[in-house]
Write an enzyme that holds these catalytic residues in place. Structure first.
Site, PDB file in Angstrom:
ATOM      1  N   MET A 181     -11.689  -5.602   5.590  1.00 22.00           N
ATOM      2  CA  MET A 181     -10.910  -4.628   6.367  1.00 22.00           C
ATOM      3  C   MET A 181     -10.572  -5.247   7.722  1.00 22.00           C
ATOM      4  SD  MET A 181     -10.376  -2.110   4.394  1.00 22.00           S
ATOM      5  CE  MET A 181      -9.377  -1.245   5.617  1.00 22.00           C
ATOM      6  N   HIS A 199      -8.423   1.185  -3.981  1.00 19.86           N
ATOM      7  CA  HIS A 199      -9.367   0.990  -2.876  1.00 19.86           C
ATOM      8  C   HIS A 199     -10.082   2.316  -2.625  1.00 19.86           C
ATOM      9  CE1 HIS A 199      -9.685   0.022   1.756  1.00 19.86           C
ATOM     10  NE2 HIS A 199     -10.870   0.160   1.192  1.00 19.86           N
ATOM     11  N   PHE A 222      -6.682   5.213   7.993  1.00 17.36           N
ATOM     12  CA  PHE A 222      -5.289   5.516   8.331  1.00 17.36           C
ATOM     13  C   PHE A 222      -4.428   4.257   8.224  1.00 17.36           C
ATOM     14  CE2 PHE A 222      -8.096   8.335  10.641  1.00 17.36           C
ATOM     15  CZ  PHE A 222      -7.588   9.580  10.296  1.00 17.36           C
ATOM     16  N   HIS A 249      -1.352  -1.359  -4.223  1.00 19.05           N
ATOM     17  CA  HIS A 249      -2.600  -0.951  -3.565  1.00 19.05           C
ATOM     18  C   HIS A 249      -2.594   0.563  -3.353  1.00 19.05           C
ATOM     19  CE1 HIS A 249      -6.113  -1.886  -0.980  1.00 19.05           C
ATOM     20  NE2 HIS A 249      -5.672  -0.918  -0.183  1.00 19.05           N
ATOM     21  N   MET A 298      -9.107   8.271  -0.300  1.00 21.65           N
ATOM     22  CA  MET A 298      -9.965   8.675   0.831  1.00 21.65           C
ATOM     23  C   MET A 298     -10.484  10.086   0.605  1.00 21.65           C
ATOM     24  SD  MET A 298      -7.736   7.267   4.034  1.00 21.65           S
ATOM     25  CE  MET A 298      -6.761   5.761   3.933  1.00 21.65           C
ATOM     26  N   GLY A 311      -2.881  -3.576   9.265  1.00 17.66           N
ATOM     27  CA  GLY A 311      -2.131  -4.256  10.315  1.00 17.66           C
ATOM     28  C   GLY A 311      -1.548  -5.595   9.887  1.00 17.66           C
ATOM     29  N   SER A 364       0.848  -1.199   0.000  1.00 21.23           N
ATOM     30  CA  SER A 364       0.000   0.000   0.000  1.00 21.23           C
ATOM     31  C   SER A 364       0.878   1.241   0.000  1.00 21.23           C
ATOM     32  CB  SER A 364      -0.901   0.009   1.234  1.00 21.23           C
ATOM     33  OG  SER A 364      -1.442   1.303   1.399  1.00 21.23           O
ATOM     34  N   ASP A 424      -4.809   3.766  -1.885  1.00 22.70           N
ATOM     35  CA  ASP A 424      -5.904   4.109  -0.968  1.00 22.70           C
ATOM     36  C   ASP A 424      -6.452   5.499  -1.242  1.00 22.70           C
ATOM     37  OD1 ASP A 424      -6.115   1.809   0.824  1.00 22.70           O
ATOM     38  OD2 ASP A 424      -4.049   2.290   1.346  1.00 22.70           O
ATOM     39  N   MET A 467     -12.308   4.586  -0.736  1.00 23.67           N
ATOM     40  CA  MET A 467     -12.975   4.868   0.549  1.00 23.67           C
ATOM     41  C   MET A 467     -13.645   6.225   0.406  1.00 23.67           C
ATOM     42  SD  MET A 467      -9.887   3.436   2.933  1.00 23.67           S
ATOM     43  CE  MET A 467      -8.761   3.470   1.572  1.00 23.67           C
ATOM     44  N   ASP A 471      -6.684  -6.085   4.645  1.00 17.92           N
ATOM     45  CA  ASP A 471      -6.080  -4.753   4.611  1.00 17.92           C
ATOM     46  C   ASP A 471      -6.116  -4.137   5.999  1.00 17.92           C
ATOM     47  OD1 ASP A 471      -5.195  -2.241   3.888  1.00 17.92           O
ATOM     48  OD2 ASP A 471      -6.940  -1.735   2.647  1.00 17.92           O
TER      49      ASP A 471
HETATM   50  C1  DX5 Z   1      -6.436   1.804   5.654  1.00 13.98           C
HETATM   51  C2  DX5 Z   1      -5.982   1.496   4.243  1.00 13.98           C
HETATM   52  C3  DX5 Z   1      -4.846   0.566   4.176  1.00 13.98           C
HETATM   53  C4  DX5 Z   1      -3.562   1.043   4.808  1.00 13.98           C
HETATM   54  C5  DX5 Z   1      -2.970  -0.145   5.502  1.00 13.98           C
HETATM   55  O1  DX5 Z   1      -7.565   2.592   5.601  1.00 13.98           O
HETATM   56  O2  DX5 Z   1      -7.058   0.930   3.502  1.00 13.98           O
HETATM   57  O3  DX5 Z   1      -4.595   0.098   2.840  1.00 13.98           O
HETATM   58  O4  DX5 Z   1      -2.626   1.547   3.881  1.00 13.98           O
HETATM   59  O5  DX5 Z   1      -1.893   0.299   6.229  1.00 13.98           O
HETATM   60  P1  DX5 Z   1      -1.068  -0.625   7.245  1.00 13.98           P
HETATM   61  O6  DX5 Z   1      -0.541  -1.792   6.428  1.00 13.98           O
HETATM   62  O7  DX5 Z   1      -0.023   0.293   7.695  1.00 13.98           O
HETATM   63  O8  DX5 Z   1      -2.018  -1.087   8.311  1.00 13.98           O
HETATM   64 ZN    ZN Z   2      -6.582  -0.032   1.532  1.00 13.38          ZN
END
Ligand code: DX5
Ligand code: ZN
Length: 222
Positions: free
Chosen positions: A139, A68, A145, A35, A39, A179, A10, A37, A70, A177
């Protein structure tokens, strides 16, 4: 049989002053897709990137771009993302009252459709759409974040989706996705996930990107 393990770094956790180099580095280290993100500050609290960044990523790699969304009303923006090179588009069930229509829109635009479940949304919410999508994204943190702690209570949902896929869509990819690192990867894979998104554990690794990718792949058993 479930499809093989794929790693999706990501770029949210990348150094944006040298985005092209960072993408080249994960590609050289064996990334399967990138990936991205998106937002909007409405569906999620944070604001990140739009089609301009997807277009820049397209110039940096030939790997599939996994976008992705969001954002509220994703159907308004799907064509713009596909036009600049998005290959996979994920939309949240929580943002799509007409999910089947939106999934068709993604496919007709020429991209691969995927649907996303927030941590509180149950697997049954996507049961009827499974035959129409190529991937479900579970998720494993609340979206918004990078760098948050994995929520282990999402594991049974991954197993339930893999069970449903056996009859409804045997080639379904199940992406996780949030952690994901060498400690959580074996758990999600054991429950049936095969596409691992990882931001902080790859781009933020003290050992460097190459070593982090190798550690994640090895922890995932491949
Ligand atoms: C969170 C995103 C993730 C994020 C994951 O809202 O969708 O893709 O980048 O980040 P890590 O791998 O640091 O948890
Ligand atoms: Zn993501």
């Amino acid at each position: 049989m479930a499809p093989g393990i794929r790693i999706a770094p990501s770029i949210l956790a990348a150094d944006f002053t040298r985005l092209g180099e960072q993408i080249a580095e994960v590609e050289a280290a064996g990334a399967d897709q990138i990936h991205i993100d998106v937002m909007d500050g409405r569906f999620v609290p944070n604001i990140t990137m739009g089609p301009l960044v997807v277009q820049a990523a397209r110039r940096a790699t030939r790997l599939p771009l996994d976008v992705h969304l969001m954002i509220v009303e994703p159907e308004r923006h799907i064509p713009a993302f596909v036009e600049v090179g998005a290959n996979i588009i994920s939309v949240h069930v929580e943002t799509c009252p007409h999910l089947h229509r939106t999934v068709q829109q993604i496919r007709e635009a020429g991209a691969s459709p995927s649907v996303v479940l927030n941590p509180h949304s149950p697997a049954v919410l996507v049961q009827e759409i499974l035959p129409f999508v190529d991937m479900v994204l579970v998720m494993t943190v609340n979206p918004g974040f990078g760098g948050q702690a994995f929520i282990p209570e999402t594991l049974p949902k991954i197993r339930e989706l893999r069970r449903l896929s056996a009859t409804l869509n045997p080639t379904l990819h199940i992406q996780v996705d949030g952690g994901i690192d060498p400690h959580t990867a074996p758990q999600v894979v054991a429950h049936g996930a095969n596409v691992l998104v990882a931001g902080t554990s790859i781009f933020g690794a003290e050992s460097g990107i190459g070593a982090a990718m190798a550690a994640l792949r090895s922890a995932a058993g491949q």
